[in-house]
Design a protein around this motif. Sequence first.
Motif, short mmCIF file in Angstrom:
data_model
loop_
_atom_site.label_atom_id
_atom_site.label_comp_id
_atom_site.label_asym_id
_atom_site.label_seq_id
_atom_site.Cartn_x
_atom_site.Cartn_y
_atom_site.Cartn_z
N PHE A 1 0.81 -1.22 0.00
CA PHE A 1 0.00 0.00 0.00
C PHE A 1 0.84 1.28 0.00
CE2 PHE A 1 -3.35 -2.90 1.54
CZ PHE A 1 -4.38 -2.51 0.70
N PRO B 1 -0.25 3.31 -3.25
CA PRO B 1 -1.65 3.74 -3.09
C PRO B 1 -1.84 4.77 -1.99
CG PRO B 1 -1.57 1.38 -3.45
CD PRO B 1 -0.15 1.83 -3.29
N TYR C 1 -2.42 -2.36 -8.38
CA TYR C 1 -3.81 -1.96 -8.11
C TYR C 1 -4.75 -3.14 -8.38
CZ TYR C 1 -7.03 2.03 -7.64
OH TYR C 1 -7.94 2.93 -7.18
N ILE D 1 -4.30 -5.92 -5.76
CA ILE D 1 -4.98 -5.61 -4.50
C ILE D 1 -6.46 -5.94 -4.62
CG2 ILE D 1 -5.70 -3.72 -2.98
CD1 ILE D 1 -2.93 -2.45 -3.48
N GLU D 2 -7.07 -5.57 -5.74
CA GLU D 2 -8.49 -5.84 -5.96
C GLU D 2 -8.78 -7.35 -5.95
OE1 GLU D 2 -11.32 -3.75 -6.86
OE2 GLU D 2 -10.12 -2.20 -5.91
N ARG E 1 -7.98 -2.47 1.98
CA ARG E 1 -8.20 -1.28 1.14
C ARG E 1 -9.54 -0.62 1.47
NH1 ARG E 1 -9.90 0.39 -3.99
NH2 ARG E 1 -8.55 2.05 -4.76
N ARG F 1 -9.07 1.31 4.59
CA ARG F 1 -8.31 2.52 4.33
C ARG F 1 -9.19 3.56 3.64
NH1 ARG F 1 -2.84 2.20 4.39
NH2 ARG F 1 -2.73 3.78 2.76
N GLN F 2 -10.02 3.13 2.71
CA GLN F 2 -10.91 4.06 2.03
C GLN F 2 -11.88 4.70 3.00
OE1 GLN F 2 -12.52 1.54 -1.10
NE2 GLN F 2 -11.25 2.54 -2.63
#
Length: 224
Positions: A60, A63, A115, A118-119, A128, A131-132
């Motif tokens: 991360f 990101p 990216y 991670i998805e 994630r 974090r969002q």
Amino acid sequence: METLRERKKQRTRDALLRTALELFVTQGYEHTTVDEIAARVDVSQRTFFRYFASKEDAAFFVPRLTEEHYVEAVRRRPPEETPLEALRRSVMDSWDTIEQAIEQYVPVELFLRTYKMIEATPALFAARLRRQAETEEEIARIVAEREGVDPDTDPRPRLVVAVFGAVIRVTERHWSVGEDFSTSAMRELTASYLDQVGPALAGNWHANRTRPHPPETGLTSAET
């Protein structure tokens, strides 16, 4: 001016970061160990942990920079813009300038592959989302300060950020499974989806849908 020691430390960090991301995207995050990353860079495990708290921290790293880039863009928006306009322009401006920020650490192409990784990795995807949520809370408080309201008593800052964040997540999800995973494709998809926010929330989704007639009461006009 950076000293020789500082430049050497930066080169080591960047080498560890790039190696970690390359291994994550080629052989999988869960199949990559810290020892393997360190060995590829010819340093010890202890050296890895001087720069990154964990594998997740390395995954991360970039990101997190993009998130900070976006948050700062929101802070800089002119006060006369509406909250939704400020958020939209911040994310679009971020996509215009983010490549240069990313290239300071890793190639943009490697970042985009990370990216997608991670998805596709459940543990990282969950992290994630967490974090969002934290980033959205920070932005909601920025919006509240811009508008002169208290986010703990006025729900609007969190509502507008939640709606905006949901659009971005849908955009990222569709982009991550598409064939074109360039930054320009992401930017175009983001703009397209943001254009649909108003119609999606307030518009009529069925072109042939008509307003429902009031229920019949069985009474004639004379009886009413």
